[in-house]
Enzyme design. Structure first.
Site, PDB file in Angstrom:
ATOM      1  N   ARG A 223     -78.900  81.367  57.259  1.00  8.54           N
ATOM      2  CA  ARG A 223     -78.503  82.751  57.483  1.00  8.54           C
ATOM      3  C   ARG A 223     -79.165  83.628  56.425  1.00  8.54           C
ATOM      4  NH1 ARG A 223     -77.094  81.195  61.758  1.00  8.54           N
ATOM      5  NH2 ARG A 223     -75.084  81.458  62.809  1.00  8.54           N
ATOM      6  N   GLU A 252     -80.704  91.513  61.506  1.00  9.00           N
ATOM      7  CA  GLU A 252     -81.420  91.001  62.678  1.00  9.00           C
ATOM      8  C   GLU A 252     -81.130  91.885  63.875  1.00  9.00           C
ATOM      9  OE1 GLU A 252     -80.602  86.834  63.196  1.00  9.00           O
ATOM     10  OE2 GLU A 252     -81.181  86.353  61.147  1.00  9.00           O
ATOM     11  N   HIS A 271     -85.287  83.972  64.382  1.00  8.93           N
ATOM     12  CA  HIS A 271     -84.045  83.194  64.546  1.00  8.93           C
ATOM     13  C   HIS A 271     -84.119  82.251  65.757  1.00  8.93           C
ATOM     14  CE1 HIS A 271     -79.516  83.301  63.373  1.00  8.93           C
ATOM     15  NE2 HIS A 271     -79.861  82.096  63.805  1.00  8.93           N
TER      16      HIS A 271
END
Ligand code: DGY
Length: 310
Positions: A223, A252, A271
Site C-alpha cells: 500500500r 490512487e 496497482h
C-alpha cells in the site's frame, strides 16, 4: 445487496451491480447503504463509520481484496457486522508482481523498451542501459506474512540472502530476522509486504530512506501509505537511493502531475499486484462466498474482523 463493480464471476440476478467502470462516488455508496443487507466492495470504496452506520440493515460487508485499510473495521465490529476479505488466493500472483518490479527496476527493462521503441537503439555499446545484478544480492522483506514468504521463495531461486522483519517474531528457514534499521542498511533490495494500518502508515520515511544504501532499490506492491511519498521522491531525485518499483501510491490513481512521473529511476505500474485472470476470478468467487455466508447468518470463511464473533 449492492456490488460496487462488475465482477469476473457470475453474480446472482437479485444483487444490484454498479454499472460503470469507474467506482461509485461516495455519496452514491452512502445512499445505497441506507437499504442494504450486504455490500460487496473494492479497495477503492471508502467504507467509513458514517457509511457503516448509515445502513441499519447491514449484515455483511465483503471486500474483493486482502487489504481492508479502506474499511473502518472498528466501526463494523462495534455494529457486529462481519467484514470479509480474500487472503491466500492472491499471494503468489502478488509476489510475482513484486519480484517482477524488482527485476524490471534493477535491469531498467521499461526504460530499455522505451529506448528501443523511440528509435534510439543505433548500435550495441558496452555502456548502454547498465543495470544492477539481482542474483547473489541481499533482499530485505518488510513484513514476512504470506506474500513476504512468497517473495522470499522467489529470492531463493536467485541465490539472494533474505533479511526480514515481522510483527509475530516467527522464524523463516533460510532467512534472518532483524530490526528494520538493520534491514534497511544491509539490503540491496527492500520489498514492502506488510499491510497498511496505524502501525505501518509512513513506516518508510525520510529517516528510513536515509539508512538505505545509495545503490539500493525499493519495491512496494502493498500500500502506498506505508511509504512517505514526498520523501521517496526526494531520495530518488537526489540519488539517495538508486531506484524504486511501485505498484501502489499515496493517492490512487496516481495523479498525472505526480513528481514520480518525472523520474527515470522508477518503474510505475497501476496497482496490478493481483491482476491475473485466474486470481481475480478466485478473488471474486471468494468475495461472493463471504457475502453469501454473511447474508445467511453463517460465519464468514474469511473474516477480517473475527472479533465480531466473540
Ligand atoms: C489487495 O487484495 O489488497 C490488493 O491490493 C489488490 O488485490
Amino acid at each position: 445487496v449492492f456490488v460496487t463493480r462488475k465482477l469476473p464471476a457470475a453474480i446472482p440476478d437479485d444483487y444490484e451491480v454498479w454499472p460503470e467502470e469507474a467506482p461509485p462516488p461516495y455519496a452514491e455508496l452512502l445512499a445505497r447503504a441506507r437499504d442494504c443487507d450486504g455490500l460487496l466492495c473494492m479497495l477503492t470504496d471508502r467504507i467509513d463509520r458514517a457509511l457503516i452506520e448509515a445502513g441499519p440493515g447491514f449484515r455483511v460487508i465483503s471486500q474483493m481484496a486482502v487489504g481492508v485499510d479502506n474499511i473502518d473495521l472498528e466501526a463494523a465490529t462495534r455494529r457486529r457486522i462481519p467484514v470479509g476479505h480474500t487472503p491466500g488466493v492472491l499471494t503468489e500472483t502478488t509476489a510475482d508482481l513484486a519480484f517482477g518490479l524488482l527485476l524490471a527496476t534493477a535491469r531498467r527493462i521499461p526504460e530499455a523498451e522505451r529506448f528501443l521503441r523511440e528509435g534510439r537503439w543505433h548500435y550495441w555499446a558496452p555502456e548502454i542501459l547498465l543495470g544492477t545484478d539481482v542474483q547473489g544480492t541481499t533482499l530485505g522483506i518488510v513484513g514476512m506474512g504470506a506474500i513476504g514468504r512468497a517473495v522470499a521463495r522467489r529470492a531463493a531461486g536467485f541465490g539472494m540472502r533474505v533479511l526480514y522483519t515481522n510483527r509475530s517474531g516467527a522464524g523463516y528457514a533460510g532467512a534472518q530476522r532483524v530490526e528494520l534499521d538493520e534491514l534497511l542498511a544491509r539490503s540491496d533490495f527492500v520489498s514492502i509486504n506488510c499491510p497498511l494500518n496505524d502501525g505501518t502508515r509512513g513506516l518508510i520515511g525520510r529517516r528510513e530512506l536515509a539508512l538505505m544504501k545509495p545503490s539500493a532499490i525499493l519495491v512496494n506492491a502493498s500500500r502506498g501509505g506505508i511509504v512517505d511519498e514526498p520523501a521517496l521522491v526526494d531520495a530518488l531525485r537526489s540519488g539517495r537511493i538508486a531506484g524504486a518499483g511501485l505498484d501502489v501510491y499515496a493517492v490512487e490513481p496516481l495523479p498525472m502531475d505526480s513528481p514520480l512521473l518525472d523520474l527515470s529511476n522508477v518503474v510505475l505500474v497501476p496497482h496490478i499486484g493481483s491482476a491475473s485472470v485466474a486470481t481475480r476470478g478466485r478473488m471474486a468467487e471468494m468475495a461472493l462466498e463471504n457475502l453469501r455466508a454473511g447474508l445467511a447468518g453463517r460465519r464468514l470463511p474469511n473474516c477480517a474482523n473475527p472479533a465480531v464473533y466473540d
